[in-house]
Design an enzyme around this catalytic site. Structure first.
Site, short mmCIF file in Angstrom:
data_model
loop_
_atom_site.label_atom_id
_atom_site.label_comp_id
_atom_site.label_asym_id
_atom_site.label_seq_id
_atom_site.Cartn_x
_atom_site.Cartn_y
_atom_site.Cartn_z
N HIS A 1 1.11 -1.19 -0.01
CA HIS A 1 0.30 0.36 -0.43
C HIS A 1 0.99 1.42 -0.03
O HIS A 1 0.64 2.71 0.08
CB HIS A 1 -1.37 0.04 1.33
CG HIS A 1 -0.59 0.12 2.96
ND1 HIS A 1 -0.59 -0.94 3.31
CD2 HIS A 1 -0.16 1.80 3.13
CE1 HIS A 1 0.41 -0.33 4.38
NE2 HIS A 1 0.43 1.41 4.78
N ASP B 1 0.25 -7.58 1.76
CA ASP B 1 0.66 -6.52 1.75
C ASP B 1 1.80 -5.86 1.73
O ASP B 1 2.27 -4.95 2.70
CB ASP B 1 -0.04 -5.38 2.89
CG ASP B 1 -0.23 -4.28 2.68
OD1 ASP B 1 0.12 -3.72 1.71
OD2 ASP B 1 -0.36 -2.83 3.88
N SER C 1 4.23 2.63 8.05
CA SER C 1 4.24 1.72 7.30
C SER C 1 5.19 1.06 6.54
O SER C 1 6.33 2.75 5.48
CB SER C 1 2.69 2.09 7.05
OG SER C 1 1.93 1.85 6.51
#
Length: 173
Positions: free
Chosen positions: A40, A70, A145
């Site tokens: 992402h 992911d 992230s």
């Protein structure tokens, strides 16, 4: 204290010829420039650049993406580089100390610590179910992230991925 706060928070005019958007973090996992991050983080990227600790900006290419996990692998050319080794996530213990590294809200090279709160968590998001996450109370925020979750030996045991929006310090890697 005024001088200290002005040095960090006072607006400074800068000339930029392009728009720059930082979406996340990553971790170099091989000395020849392979980077692990979240899918992402790079999903909407057109020109992906890796910014190193010494402030070098290097163009990166996507080597592989597993949207169901992911995870994305990037590659850039930059010579022989320091990197982190992988540890095992098979024998994690609740209460074990962990370290999260990333760039939350643009504050580069931020390190937080916490413990493993749970293992093998499942998350549902945007029609997908993600399996086998590590839950931690180490502070993870937007921008973390793709950064590593480390054990106390400095080995990568997870990739910081998500937070539980309605709570404080419930993060997942």
């Amino acid at each position: 204290f005024d001088q200290f706060f002005n040095a960090f928070f006072q607006a400074r005019p800068r000339r930029q010829r392009y728009t720059r958007t930082s979406l996340g973090s990553g971790v170099i996992v091989r000395p020849d420039g392979y980077v692990l991050t979240n899918a992402h983080v790079i999903a909407r990227g057109q020109n992906i650049k890796v910014v190193l600790a010494d402030e070098r900006e290097l163009a990166a290419r996507v080597v592989g993406v597993d949207a169901d996990a992911d995870i994305a692998v990037l590659k850039f050319d930059g010579g022989t580089l320091p990197h982190l080794e992988f540890g095992s996530s098979d024998d994690l213990m609740i209460g074990e100390t962990v370290i999260a590294i990333g760039n939350p809200f643009g504050f580069s090279h931020t390190v937080t610590t916490g413990v493993i709160s749970a293992v093998r968590r499942s998350l549902k998001s945007e029609g997908r179910t993600y399996l086998d996450f590590i839950q931690t109370d180490a502070s993870i925020n937007p921008g973390n992230s793709g950064g590593p979750l480390l054990n106390l030996r400095g080995e990568v045991i997870g990739i910081n991925t998500a937070i539980y929006g309605g709570a404080q310090n419930i993060g997942f890697a």
